[in-house]
Design a protein around this motif. Structure first.
Motif, PDB file in Angstrom:
ATOM      1  N   MET A   1       0.830  -1.212   0.000  1.00 53.82           N
ATOM      2  CA  MET A   1       0.000   0.000   0.000  1.00 53.82           C
ATOM      3  C   MET A   1       0.866   1.264   0.000  1.00 53.82           C
ATOM      4  O   MET A   1       0.586   2.214  -0.728  1.00 53.82           O
ATOM      5  N   LEU A   2       1.919   1.253   0.816  1.00 57.74           N
ATOM      6  CA  LEU A   2       2.818   2.404   0.858  1.00 57.74           C
ATOM      7  C   LEU A   2       3.531   2.575  -0.480  1.00 57.74           C
ATOM      8  O   LEU A   2       3.660   3.697  -0.989  1.00 57.74           O
ATOM      9  N   THR A   3       3.963   1.474  -1.058  1.00 62.48           N
ATOM     10  CA  THR A   3       4.650   1.528  -2.358  1.00 62.48           C
ATOM     11  C   THR A   3       3.725   2.065  -3.442  1.00 62.48           C
ATOM     12  O   THR A   3       4.139   2.903  -4.260  1.00 62.48           O
ATOM     13  N   LEU A   4       2.499   1.590  -3.452  1.00 63.28           N
ATOM     14  CA  LEU A   4       1.543   2.075  -4.452  1.00 63.28           C
ATOM     15  C   LEU A   4       1.276   3.570  -4.290  1.00 63.28           C
ATOM     16  O   LEU A   4       1.176   4.303  -5.279  1.00 63.28           O
ATOM     17  N   ARG A   5       1.175   4.055  -3.051  1.00 63.37           N
ATOM     18  CA  ARG A   5       0.955   5.487  -2.833  1.00 63.37           C
ATOM     19  C   ARG A   5       2.172   6.295  -3.249  1.00 63.37           C
ATOM     20  O   ARG A   5       2.044   7.340  -3.886  1.00 63.37           O
ATOM     21  N   ILE A   6       3.347   5.826  -2.907  1.00 59.43           N
ATOM     22  CA  ILE A   6       4.568   6.547  -3.279  1.00 59.43           C
ATOM     23  C   ILE A   6       4.697   6.645  -4.794  1.00 59.43           C
ATOM     24  O   ILE A   6       5.172   7.647  -5.322  1.00 59.43           O
ATOM     25  N   ASN A   7       4.210   5.628  -5.499  1.00 60.68           N
ATOM     26  CA  ASN A   7       4.276   5.617  -6.957  1.00 60.68           C
ATOM     27  C   ASN A   7       3.014   6.192  -7.610  1.00 60.68           C
ATOM     28  O   ASN A   7       2.782   5.990  -8.800  1.00 60.68           O
ATOM     29  N   ASN A   8       2.197   6.886  -6.815  1.00 58.80           N
ATOM     30  CA  ASN A   8       0.983   7.556  -7.301  1.00 58.80           C
ATOM     31  C   ASN A   8       0.026   6.594  -8.004  1.00 58.80           C
ATOM     32  O   ASN A   8      -0.585   6.929  -9.015  1.00 58.80           O
TER      33      ASN A   8
ATOM     34  N   GLN B   1      10.442   9.878   5.857  1.00 57.19           N
ATOM     35  CA  GLN B   1       9.979  10.760   6.938  1.00 57.19           C
ATOM     36  C   GLN B   1      10.695  12.099   6.912  1.00 57.19           C
ATOM     37  O   GLN B   1      10.069  13.139   7.097  1.00 57.19           O
ATOM     38  N   SER B   2      12.006  12.088   6.665  1.00 60.13           N
ATOM     39  CA  SER B   2      12.726  13.365   6.650  1.00 60.13           C
ATOM     40  C   SER B   2      12.348  14.201   5.431  1.00 60.13           C
ATOM     41  O   SER B   2      12.164  15.410   5.532  1.00 60.13           O
ATOM     42  N   ALA B   3      12.197  13.565   4.280  1.00 58.60           N
ATOM     43  CA  ALA B   3      11.803  14.304   3.080  1.00 58.60           C
ATOM     44  C   ALA B   3      10.375  14.820   3.206  1.00 58.60           C
ATOM     45  O   ALA B   3      10.072  15.947   2.792  1.00 58.60           O
ATOM     46  N   ALA B   4       9.504  14.012   3.795  1.00 60.39           N
ATOM     47  CA  ALA B   4       8.113  14.436   3.967  1.00 60.39           C
ATOM     48  C   ALA B   4       8.009  15.568   4.975  1.00 60.39           C
ATOM     49  O   ALA B   4       7.160  16.457   4.846  1.00 60.39           O
ATOM     50  N   THR B   5       8.881  15.561   5.990  1.00 58.77           N
ATOM     51  CA  THR B   5       8.879  16.631   6.978  1.00 58.77           C
ATOM     52  C   THR B   5       9.274  17.949   6.323  1.00 58.77           C
ATOM     53  O   THR B   5       8.663  18.983   6.574  1.00 58.77           O
ATOM     54  N   VAL B   6      10.290  17.898   5.470  1.00 57.17           N
ATOM     55  CA  VAL B   6      10.750  19.099   4.779  1.00 57.17           C
ATOM     56  C   VAL B   6       9.740  19.533   3.727  1.00 57.17           C
ATOM     57  O   VAL B   6       9.401  20.702   3.617  1.00 57.17           O
TER      58      VAL B   6
ATOM     59  N   GLY C   1       2.511  18.136   0.539  1.00 59.84           N
ATOM     60  CA  GLY C   1       2.574  18.167  -0.912  1.00 59.84           C
ATOM     61  C   GLY C   1       3.786  17.454  -1.493  1.00 59.84           C
ATOM     62  O   GLY C   1       4.027  17.503  -2.700  1.00 59.84           O
ATOM     63  N   TRP C   2       4.553  16.772  -0.654  1.00 56.13           N
ATOM     64  CA  TRP C   2       5.779  16.116  -1.113  1.00 56.13           C
ATOM     65  C   TRP C   2       5.456  14.942  -2.025  1.00 56.13           C
ATOM     66  O   TRP C   2       4.574  14.142  -1.761  1.00 56.13           O
ATOM     67  N   ASN C   3       6.190  14.858  -3.123  1.00 56.86           N
ATOM     68  CA  ASN C   3       6.091  13.722  -4.032  1.00 56.86           C
ATOM     69  C   ASN C   3       7.444  13.036  -4.085  1.00 56.86           C
ATOM     70  O   ASN C   3       8.486  13.687  -4.125  1.00 56.86           O
ATOM     71  N   ALA C   4       7.417  11.738  -4.105  1.00 60.59           N
ATOM     72  CA  ALA C   4       8.647  10.953  -4.087  1.00 60.59           C
ATOM     73  C   ALA C   4       9.396  11.076  -5.409  1.00 60.59           C
ATOM     74  O   ALA C   4       8.793  11.162  -6.473  1.00 60.59           O
ATOM     75  N   GLY C   5      10.722  11.060  -5.290  1.00 61.56           N
ATOM     76  CA  GLY C   5      11.562  11.062  -6.477  1.00 61.56           C
ATOM     77  C   GLY C   5      11.756   9.652  -7.013  1.00 61.56           C
ATOM     78  O   GLY C   5      11.265   8.671  -6.451  1.00 61.56           O
TER      79      GLY C   5
END
Length: 178
Positions: free
Chosen positions: A60-67, A136-141, A145-149
């Motif tokens: 579920m987390l992987t699917l969300r990170i990959n939109n 967590q650190s990237a999402a905190t910064v 609205g953070w999107n994964a690279g």
């Protein structure tokens, strides 16, 4: 591939693990698990429940990170929701795995497939720890609205693939001769 595992199993027979497995078989807890008809199947069911929880949360987390799912929630929200399931599931897996190991020590301790599974599990846990920290650190910064690279997305899929390998090796243990 079979030659690799056969050679690994033959080598494991020469280590202290064989003596340790025989010792475990003499303990009262082993006898309780083995003589009780439901001991081993219950441990296996508990193990599968833990795998299902941890793998489903990872997916579920992987699917969300990959939109690909859960777009109504931000990545930090989804991470906060599913990471506890991953870690509690992992604890459940380790606990039930110890029951299964204690019930059938020789089958597992000198089985090359079992040890490759354990190595994969340790690698997966280490990658997941680093992955969780970076998300967590990237999402905190970045905030909600953070999107994964690309690297984060690839790492998420790598963790899913590693879990699939762990599950395949777990199933393979039953068929590997010891």
């Amino acid at each position: 591939m079979g030659d690799f595992f056969f050679g690994l199993t033959e080598w494991l027979r020469t280590t202290f693990l064989l003596d340790w497995a025989f010792w475990i078989e003499t303990t009262g807890f082993n006898k309780l698990l083995v003589t009780n008809f439901w001991g081993v199947p219950i441990a296996q069911v508990l193990h599968i429940i833990g795998i299902g929880a941890a793998f489903a949360a990872t997916l579920m987390l992987t699917l969300r990170i990959n939109n690909m799912a859960g777009m109504s929630r931000s990545v930090p929200e989804v991470s906060a929701r599913y990471m506890p399931w991953i870690w509690w599931g992992l604890l459940w897996i380790v606990g039930s795995g110890m029951l299964m190991l204690w019930a059938e020590p020789v089958r597992n301790m000198i089985n090359g497939v079992f040890w490759v599974k354990m190595i994969l599990l340790v690698v997966t846990v280490l990658i997941t720890l680093a992955f969780q920290k970076s998300v967590q650190s990237a999402a905190t910064v970045g905030g909600a609205g953070w999107n994964a690279g690309g690297g984060t997305k690839a790492t998420a899929w790598l963790i899913v693939i590693l879990w699939c390998l762990i599950m395949a090796h777990g199933r393979w243990i039953a068929y590997a001769p010891v």
